[in-house]
Design an enzyme around this catalytic site. Structure first.
Site, PDB file in Angstrom:
ATOM      1  N   GLN A  63     -41.236 -38.501  18.749  1.00  0.00           N
ATOM      2  CA  GLN A  63     -41.411 -39.402  17.612  1.00  0.00           C
ATOM      3  C   GLN A  63     -40.575 -38.926  16.431  1.00  0.00           C
ATOM      4  OE1 GLN A  63     -45.472 -39.765  16.305  1.00  0.00           O
ATOM      5  NE2 GLN A  63     -45.050 -41.509  15.010  1.00  0.00           N
ATOM      6  N   SER A  78     -42.552 -34.481  17.099  1.00  0.00           N
ATOM      7  CA  SER A  78     -43.405 -34.066  18.210  1.00  0.00           C
ATOM      8  C   SER A  78     -42.673 -34.160  19.541  1.00  0.00           C
ATOM      9  CB  SER A  78     -44.652 -34.955  18.261  1.00  0.00           C
ATOM     10  OG  SER A  78     -45.366 -34.904  17.052  1.00  0.00           O
ATOM     11  N   GLU A 133     -51.552 -45.408  16.959  1.00  0.00           N
ATOM     12  CA  GLU A 133     -51.820 -43.972  16.933  1.00  0.00           C
ATOM     13  C   GLU A 133     -53.277 -43.680  16.602  1.00  0.00           C
ATOM     14  OE1 GLU A 133     -49.502 -40.003  15.331  1.00  0.00           O
ATOM     15  OE2 GLU A 133     -49.434 -41.811  14.115  1.00  0.00           O
ATOM     16  N   TYR A 145     -40.028 -39.770  12.982  1.00  0.00           N
ATOM     17  CA  TYR A 145     -40.438 -40.458  11.763  1.00  0.00           C
ATOM     18  C   TYR A 145     -40.186 -39.593  10.530  1.00  0.00           C
ATOM     19  CZ  TYR A 145     -42.849 -44.597  13.672  1.00  0.00           C
ATOM     20  OH  TYR A 145     -43.151 -45.799  14.248  1.00  0.00           O
ATOM     21  N   SER A 146     -40.936 -38.495  10.403  1.00  0.00           N
ATOM     22  CA  SER A 146     -40.934 -37.694   9.173  1.00  0.00           C
ATOM     23  C   SER A 146     -39.581 -37.037   8.920  1.00  0.00           C
ATOM     24  CB  SER A 146     -42.010 -36.610   9.243  1.00  0.00           C
ATOM     25  OG  SER A 146     -43.302 -37.179   9.304  1.00  0.00           O
ATOM     26  N   GLU A 173     -53.953 -38.649   1.702  1.00  0.00           N
ATOM     27  CA  GLU A 173     -53.534 -39.395   0.521  1.00  0.00           C
ATOM     28  C   GLU A 173     -53.048 -40.801   0.903  1.00  0.00           C
ATOM     29  OE1 GLU A 173     -53.576 -35.154  -0.348  1.00  0.00           O
ATOM     30  OE2 GLU A 173     -52.683 -36.338   1.253  1.00  0.00           O
ATOM     31  N   SER A 230     -51.341 -38.828   6.324  1.00  0.00           N
ATOM     32  CA  SER A 230     -52.074 -37.878   5.478  1.00  0.00           C
ATOM     33  C   SER A 230     -53.267 -38.551   4.806  1.00  0.00           C
ATOM     34  CB  SER A 230     -51.142 -37.302   4.408  1.00  0.00           C
ATOM     35  OG  SER A 230     -50.831 -38.292   3.438  1.00  0.00           O
TER      36      SER A 230
END
Length: 399
Positions: A131, A168, A251, A133-134, A380, A378
């Site tokens: 994955q 990941s 997810e 993404y980040s 937040e 997260s």
């Protein structure tokens, strides 16, 4: 609201339980319990073969529609399968990102050609996915992605430049689904595309990140002129935000209820250790363990209630943001479990179980749980989703 299982679901539970008991009593028995959170490095090749055995027996992609090679199970039956898999202490599979995330995303958004190319290989565990993404400056804020992709002059390929982090499974995967900015000058969620990128090529550098738990589940991935075919964009170019959000919704789906069974096993382990070393005699420890047990039961019913809303045709956000609520609840619970585990260990928790860095299972629970409130969205971000999309509060100011 009736959260009980139907007779047909219970019959299916018996079928799954029998299959797992029989399978894990033979040659696969040594794999029980291996590869869980913080232990992804354990018996990777053996768990891959186990995953392929499940595929041969028809027990991968159970929630996929039958026309795409799945079993077409209902949401409740998928929950049953996840619960029984966790209850059997079966080894962690290595194909989660392909089976649970990318596969359903391709079924929902992909072209027939993409589905025919990739779904069989995912179902049979022949190709593994990571994955992407980040990024270093776009962790939980996916809209801040800066990795760029552009089409070649002849329009045949995407050329990708940028960096992903916390990727990941990139160290053993053949493919990565990558969110990249494909429209120059675009900002936030505009101009992003969802690309399928092969990792075994020049221009891709995968660097594992060693974790406190000793494994390297996550990686840095550097793209320097890496390429992928032009048709390997899921959805329309520049409209990848909707595809990415659809995947993130998956997810936090039914697999998290199987996770609750794993949490119950970890709680039982902490209780067992507390009885063995006398920590259970401390009334504070005993009360905290009792609280965790009650909260775990409530958590499971909260998850079932959220799924009940989905099966009733109610959208997650309209139904009270069930996915975000569940993520907040289990992440906070698991962190508390890790803290109580260290309280049970006492001073012994400060020492490694063996050289050079062998961790006790309770130590591993504590260390891995510190990340629960970050990965998968997260705390937040989940609170912002609930505040803005569910409660209709003013949007948070963004620079």
């Amino acid at each position: 609201m009736d959260l009980s299982y139907s007779p047909a679901d219970e019959a299916f539970r018996a079928e799954v339980r029998t299959f797992l008991e029989d399978s894990l009593a033979g040659e696969w028995a040594p794999l029980r319990g291996l590869g869980g959170p913080g232990r992804d490095h354990e018996a990777l090749d053996e768990r891959l073969e186990w995953n392929r055995y499940l595929a041969r027996e028809g027990w991968t992609c159970v929630g996929w529609p039958t026309e795409h090679g799945g079993r077409g199970l209902s949401l409740w039956q998928q929950v049953v399968f996840g619960e029984e898999y966790a209850r059997a202490d079966a080894p962690a599979t290595v194909n989660h990102l392909g089976e649970q995330l990318l596969g359903p995303t391709l079924i929902a958004f992909g072209t027939p050609e993409q589905q025919q190319r990739f779904l069989p290989a995912i179902r049979n565990v022949e190709e593994l996915w990571a994955q992407g993404y980040s990024e270093p400056n776009a962790g939980s804020d996916l809209a801040s992605v800066q990795t760029k992709a552009r089409l070649t002059e002849d329009g045949s390929r995407w050329v990708i430049d940028g960096q992903k982090v916390w990727t990941s499974n990139a160290h053993f995967s053949q493919w990565c689904f990558v969110v990249a900015r494909t429209e120059a000058g675009s900002q936030r969620h505009h101009g992003l595309s969802f690309l399928l990128v092969p990792l075994a090529q020049e221009g891709v550098d995968v660097r594992p990140i060693e974790q406190l738990t000793g494994g390297s589940e996550f990686n840095e991935v550097f793209f320097s002129g890496a390429t992928t075919d032009a048709h390997l964009v899921v959805g329309e170019p520049g409209r990848g935000w909707g595809v990415a959000m659809g995947l993130l919704g998956l997810e936090r789906g039914v697999s998290t209820l199987g996770q609750v069974v794993g949490f119950a096993r970890e709680l039982a382990l902490v209780c067992e250790r507390a009885r063995a070393n006398g920590a259970i005699d401390d009334p504070v420890v005993r009360d905290r363990l009792a609280d965790l047990a009650v909260e775990l039961t409530v958590m499971r019913h909260q998850g079932l209630r959220g799924l009940s809303a989905v099966t009733g045709g109610e959208d997650s956000a309209a139904g009270g943001g069930a996915g975000s609520i569940f993520k907040l609840v289990w992440a906070a619970w698991h962190k508390r479990l890790g803290e109580v585990a260290m309280q049970v260990l006492g001073a012994d928790g400060l020492l490694a179980a063996g050289a050079p860095y062998e961790l006790d299972e309770l130590q591993r629970i504590f260390l891995f749980a510190r990340a629960d409130s970050i990965y998968g969205g997260s705390d937040e971000v989940q609170k912002n989703i609930l505040a803005e999309r569910v409660l209709g509060l003013p949007r948070e100011a963004r620079g």
